[in-house]
Design a protein around this motif. Structure first.
Motif, PDB file in Angstrom:
ATOM      1  N   THR A 125      54.254 -32.453  40.187  1.00 34.99           N
ATOM      2  CA  THR A 125      53.345 -31.603  40.970  1.00 34.99           C
ATOM      3  C   THR A 125      52.417 -30.831  40.045  1.00 34.99           C
ATOM      4  O   THR A 125      51.204 -30.727  40.288  1.00 34.99           O
ATOM      5  CB  THR A 125      54.144 -30.621  41.859  1.00 34.99           C
ATOM      6  N   GLY A 129      48.348 -30.934  39.497  1.00 42.52           N
ATOM      7  CA  GLY A 129      47.645 -29.690  39.792  1.00 42.52           C
ATOM      8  C   GLY A 129      47.907 -29.214  41.207  1.00 42.52           C
ATOM      9  O   GLY A 129      47.111 -28.479  41.789  1.00 42.52           O
ATOM     10  N   GLY A 130      49.026 -29.635  41.773  1.00 41.91           N
ATOM     11  CA  GLY A 130      49.398 -29.270  43.141  1.00 41.91           C
ATOM     12  C   GLY A 130      50.007 -27.885  43.228  1.00 41.91           C
ATOM     13  O   GLY A 130      49.945 -27.097  42.272  1.00 41.91           O
ATOM     14  N   ASN A 131      50.614 -27.588  44.369  1.00 44.32           N
ATOM     15  CA  ASN A 131      51.212 -26.270  44.616  1.00 44.32           C
ATOM     16  C   ASN A 131      52.552 -26.178  43.880  1.00 44.32           C
ATOM     17  O   ASN A 131      53.612 -26.471  44.431  1.00 44.32           O
ATOM     18  CB  ASN A 131      51.399 -26.069  46.124  1.00 44.32           C
ATOM     19  N   GLU A 132      52.474 -25.735  42.642  1.00 40.51           N
ATOM     20  CA  GLU A 132      53.661 -25.694  41.777  1.00 40.51           C
ATOM     21  C   GLU A 132      54.706 -24.700  42.282  1.00 40.51           C
ATOM     22  O   GLU A 132      55.907 -24.969  42.225  1.00 40.51           O
ATOM     23  CB  GLU A 132      53.261 -25.337  40.344  1.00 40.51           C
ATOM     24  N   SER A 264      47.253 -27.627  52.702  1.00 39.67           N
ATOM     25  CA  SER A 264      46.138 -27.876  51.793  1.00 39.67           C
ATOM     26  C   SER A 264      46.430 -29.123  50.966  1.00 39.67           C
ATOM     27  O   SER A 264      47.584 -29.584  50.923  1.00 39.67           O
ATOM     28  CB  SER A 264      45.961 -26.673  50.858  1.00 39.67           C
ATOM     29  N   ALA A 266      46.758 -29.318  47.808  1.00 43.30           N
ATOM     30  CA  ALA A 266      47.760 -28.920  46.807  1.00 43.30           C
ATOM     31  C   ALA A 266      49.158 -28.904  47.429  1.00 43.30           C
ATOM     32  O   ALA A 266      50.142 -29.285  46.781  1.00 43.30           O
ATOM     33  CB  ALA A 266      47.418 -27.548  46.228  1.00 43.30           C
ATOM     34  N   ASP A 267      49.240 -28.476  48.696  1.00 40.55           N
ATOM     35  CA  ASP A 267      50.524 -28.493  49.408  1.00 40.55           C
ATOM     36  C   ASP A 267      51.015 -29.930  49.587  1.00 40.55           C
ATOM     37  O   ASP A 267      52.208 -30.213  49.424  1.00 40.55           O
ATOM     38  CB  ASP A 267      50.380 -27.858  50.801  1.00 40.55           C
ATOM     39  N   ARG A 323      45.724 -37.116  41.708  1.00 42.97           N
ATOM     40  CA  ARG A 323      44.893 -36.035  41.166  1.00 42.97           C
ATOM     41  C   ARG A 323      43.428 -36.215  41.584  1.00 42.97           C
ATOM     42  O   ARG A 323      42.760 -35.250  41.984  1.00 42.97           O
ATOM     43  CB  ARG A 323      44.993 -35.985  39.641  1.00 42.97           C
ATOM     44  N   MET A 326      43.086 -35.329  45.255  1.00 37.61           N
ATOM     45  CA  MET A 326      43.167 -33.890  45.482  1.00 37.61           C
ATOM     46  C   MET A 326      41.877 -33.195  45.044  1.00 37.61           C
ATOM     47  O   MET A 326      41.355 -32.316  45.748  1.00 37.61           O
ATOM     48  CB  MET A 326      44.363 -33.291  44.732  1.00 37.61           C
ATOM     49  N   THR A 327      41.340 -33.604  43.904  1.00 35.90           N
ATOM     50  CA  THR A 327      40.097 -33.019  43.392  1.00 35.90           C
ATOM     51  C   THR A 327      38.944 -33.263  44.361  1.00 35.90           C
ATOM     52  O   THR A 327      38.158 -32.349  44.642  1.00 35.90           O
ATOM     53  CB  THR A 327      39.754 -33.610  42.004  1.00 35.90           C
ATOM     54  N   GLN A 330      39.339 -31.080  47.436  1.00 37.21           N
ATOM     55  CA  GLN A 330      39.019 -29.674  47.148  1.00 37.21           C
ATOM     56  C   GLN A 330      37.524 -29.452  47.025  1.00 37.21           C
ATOM     57  O   GLN A 330      36.986 -28.445  47.477  1.00 37.21           O
ATOM     58  CB  GLN A 330      39.753 -29.216  45.884  1.00 37.21           C
TER      59      GLN A 330
END
Length: 337
Positions: A125, A129-132, A264, A266-267, A323, A326-327, A330
């Motif tokens: 994660t 770059g996700g919700n760490e 989101s 990241a979630d 990644r 997700m980018t 966003q």
């Protein structure tokens, strides 16, 4: 990356292969009643050490930031500990009609019953770059939850070895899992600054102890002439494991990205990894306790031993793709504001 660096990075996987080979060559050393006395050193000392180490390393003080994301936690824990084992159980109803070794199939069910791992889901994660914070919370909370839920699921889906009563199983679980974990957390509260400053190799310690448990498990197998591992069944199980992982990652992705989900990008990353990864560190000791006396324990353990490197391999391969997704998501959300 050079060969030496690669070997150092993958030392645990290499260690698993070496201890299984050692058990094959000299099973009498680690067998029950043998010189190593695994019925004491492994069943009590090694298992307790792993969970004390887990308690010492779990950063529960960092989980408050993720605590309020209740919907995400409910999704991950219910998928991991309810949907996953039920889906595997239904799949095994079909696979039972095939020629695949029944003990390996039972091993697949044990994989479904396991809690999320403490490390791999968080590492992947973070790499994306996700919700760490959510990944850390669900890994830690899932580990605590798994102490109670996993043995119940194992007994529900597979039963226990007839020689060991349920009361004995749960008393041993309490003494070798719950008590050391709580002691580890208590010690951490006093030693937090020291541990943060020195950063002891918690993962390496647990992995080394885990290799001992794996070694003695396979010593019992290789000392029993009635047990044989079918290569075709093993290959099919490997393919099934990769298929399960990929299918469930796609399923969690589909659920968490649908309109109105409230998650989101990241979630979604945290959900994909935390919902589909399973703990070898917590799983093998629990199998050792719940199935104490099972002559086929090592065969039941094989799918979990395969699942561990498979989830890391598949996750690592997918990191760049996830990644970039997700980018892009966003960037799109920023442009729409």
């Amino acid at each position: 990356m050079g060969l030496l660096a690669r070997l150092r990075k993958e030392w645990f996987i290499i260690g698993i292969l070496l201890v299984i080979l050692s058990a094959k060559l000299q099973p009498s050393f680690g067998v029950r009643g043998g010189p190593l006395k695994p019925e004491i050193t492994i069943a009590y000392v090694a298992v307790s050490l792993i969970f004390f180490n887990s308690g010492l390393s779990l950063k529960t003080e960092e989980l408050t930031s993720a605590l309020l994301h209740v919907r995400l936690h409910l999704f991950v824990q219910s998928f991991t500990l309810i949907f996953f084992p039920l889906a595997v159980w239904l799949l095994l109803k079909v696979l039972a009609l095939t020629a695949i070794d029944q003990w390996l199939l039972r091993g697949l069910q044990t994989v479904g019953c396991m809690p999320p791992p403490v490390s791999s889901a968080v590492i992947l994660t973070k790499a994306v770059g996700g919700n760490e914070a959510a990944a850390i919370f669900n890994s830690a909370f899932g580990s605590f939850l798994g102490i109670v839920v996993t043995p119940v699921l194992l007994l529900l889906f597979l039963g226990s070895s007839s020689s060991v009563p349920f009361s004995s199983i749960f008393s041993q679980l309490f003494m070798t899992v719950v008590v050391p974990l709580i002691l580890g957390q208590v010690c951490r509260s006093f030693l937090r600054e020291y541990l943060e400053r020195r950063k002891p190799p918690f993962a390496a310690v647990s992995s080394a102890v885990l290799l001992m448990i794996i070694y003695t498990t396979f010593c019992d197998t290789f000392s029993n002439p009635n047990i044989e591992l079918d290569p075709t069944s093993l290959l099919l199980v490997v393919l099934i494991i990769f298929s399960i992982q990929l299918s469930f990652m796609l399923l969690t992705f589909a659920f968490s990205t649908r309109s109105g989900s409230g998650f989101s990008p990241a979630d979604t990353v945290a959900i994909m990894f935390c919902s589909t990864h399973k703990s070898l560190t917590l799983g093998i000791p629990m199998l050792k306790i719940v199935f104490e006396g099972y002559e086929h324990l090592s065969l039941i353990s094989v799918p979990l031993l395969i699942y561990h490197p498979a989830q890391i391999l598949l996750g690592s391969v997918l990191v760049p793709t996830i990644r970039s997704w997700m980018t892009s998501q966003q960037k799109s959300s920023v442009l729409l504001r």
